[in-house]
Design a protein around this motif. Structure first.
Motif, short mmCIF file in Angstrom:
data_model
loop_
_atom_site.label_atom_id
_atom_site.label_comp_id
_atom_site.label_asym_id
_atom_site.label_seq_id
_atom_site.Cartn_x
_atom_site.Cartn_y
_atom_site.Cartn_z
N SER A 178 0.84 -1.20 0.00
CA SER A 178 0.00 0.00 0.00
C SER A 178 0.87 1.25 0.00
O SER A 178 2.02 1.23 0.45
N LEU B 139 -2.57 8.36 -9.18
CA LEU B 139 -1.39 7.49 -9.13
C LEU B 139 -1.11 7.02 -10.55
O LEU B 139 -2.01 6.58 -11.27
N TYR C 274 -4.66 8.20 -15.53
CA TYR C 274 -4.16 7.67 -14.27
C TYR C 274 -4.26 6.14 -14.20
O TYR C 274 -5.07 5.52 -14.89
N ARG D 116 -4.63 4.77 -10.97
CA ARG D 116 -5.72 4.80 -9.99
C ARG D 116 -5.92 6.25 -9.55
O ARG D 116 -4.98 7.04 -9.52
N LYS D 117 -7.16 6.55 -9.16
CA LYS D 117 -7.47 7.91 -8.69
C LYS D 117 -8.40 7.80 -7.50
O LYS D 117 -9.36 7.03 -7.51
N ILE D 118 -8.11 8.60 -6.46
CA ILE D 118 -8.94 8.65 -5.26
C ILE D 118 -9.09 10.12 -4.86
O ILE D 118 -8.14 10.88 -4.91
N THR E 252 -5.02 6.25 0.89
CA THR E 252 -4.15 5.08 0.78
C THR E 252 -4.56 4.28 -0.44
O THR E 252 -5.72 3.88 -0.57
N PHE E 253 -3.61 4.07 -1.32
CA PHE E 253 -3.79 3.19 -2.47
C PHE E 253 -3.38 1.79 -2.00
O PHE E 253 -2.24 1.58 -1.56
N GLU E 254 -4.30 0.85 -2.09
CA GLU E 254 -4.04 -0.51 -1.59
C GLU E 254 -3.93 -1.50 -2.74
O GLU E 254 -4.29 -1.20 -3.87
N LEU F 158 -1.34 -2.75 -4.33
CA LEU F 158 -0.43 -2.39 -5.41
C LEU F 158 0.67 -3.43 -5.52
O LEU F 158 1.08 -4.04 -4.52
N TYR G 50 6.16 4.33 -9.53
CA TYR G 50 4.94 5.13 -9.54
C TYR G 50 5.28 6.61 -9.42
O TYR G 50 6.37 6.99 -8.98
#
Length: 154
Positions: free
Chosen positions: A34, A53, A68, A70-72, A84-86, A88, A93
């Motif tokens: 993460s 990300l 992207y 991922r995007k949050i 938190t990007f989980e 991965l 990056y």
């Protein structure tokens, strides 16, 4: 009659295999990690912070948040936001952030410069001689990590 019994046994075995295969976790041997991204010093608590990300050179920087990995969006609390990007995989990056004060998902632009705060991993400032790109902003993610990003207002 023997044909019907063989067919029944075959179908029974197929059903058991189908059930067993459905219970196998395909990621059980893959250790995921993460990445927590934190930004502080936001000028206000309006809107959200968009965290993008990226894992490809050709996608970064991404002014329109379309390329992207991922995007949050993170809520702002006391002029700080984090996500938190989980799940991965270890890789290279880069992170791009936007303090989206009007919550429209896009960078509000002035004459030439953004009116909303932006930021990039590994960047404290940006300018004509210090433009963000993937090679400058990227980092190796090999284990659970936290990255702090400086917000830049023009």
């Amino acid at each position: 009659m023997e044909y019907i019994i063989k067919k029944y046994c075959f179908l029974h075995v197929c059903m058991i295999l189908f059930i067993l295969i459905g219970q196998i976790d395909v990621n059980s041997n893959v250790n995921t990690i993460s990445l927590t991204v934190v930004v502080s010093g936001l000028r206000n608590s309006d809107g959200v912070v968009v965290f993008g990300l990226y894992n490809r050179k050709d996608a970064f920087p991404d002014e329109n948040y379309k390329k992207y990995f991922r995007k949050i969006s993170g809520k702002i609390n006391n002029n700080t936001a984090s996500v938190t990007f989980e799940n991965l995989l270890p890789d290279t990056y880069a992170v791009n952030i936007l303090h989206d004060e009007d919550n429209d998902g896009r960078i509000k632009m002035g004459f030439l410069l953004p009116k909303e705060g932006i930021g990039f991993s590994n960047f404290k400032s940006i300018g004509l001689l210090n433009k963000p790109n993937f090679s400058k902003a990227s980092f190796e993610l090999l284990s659970d990590s936290t990255v702090k990003i400086k917000i830049i207002y023009m």
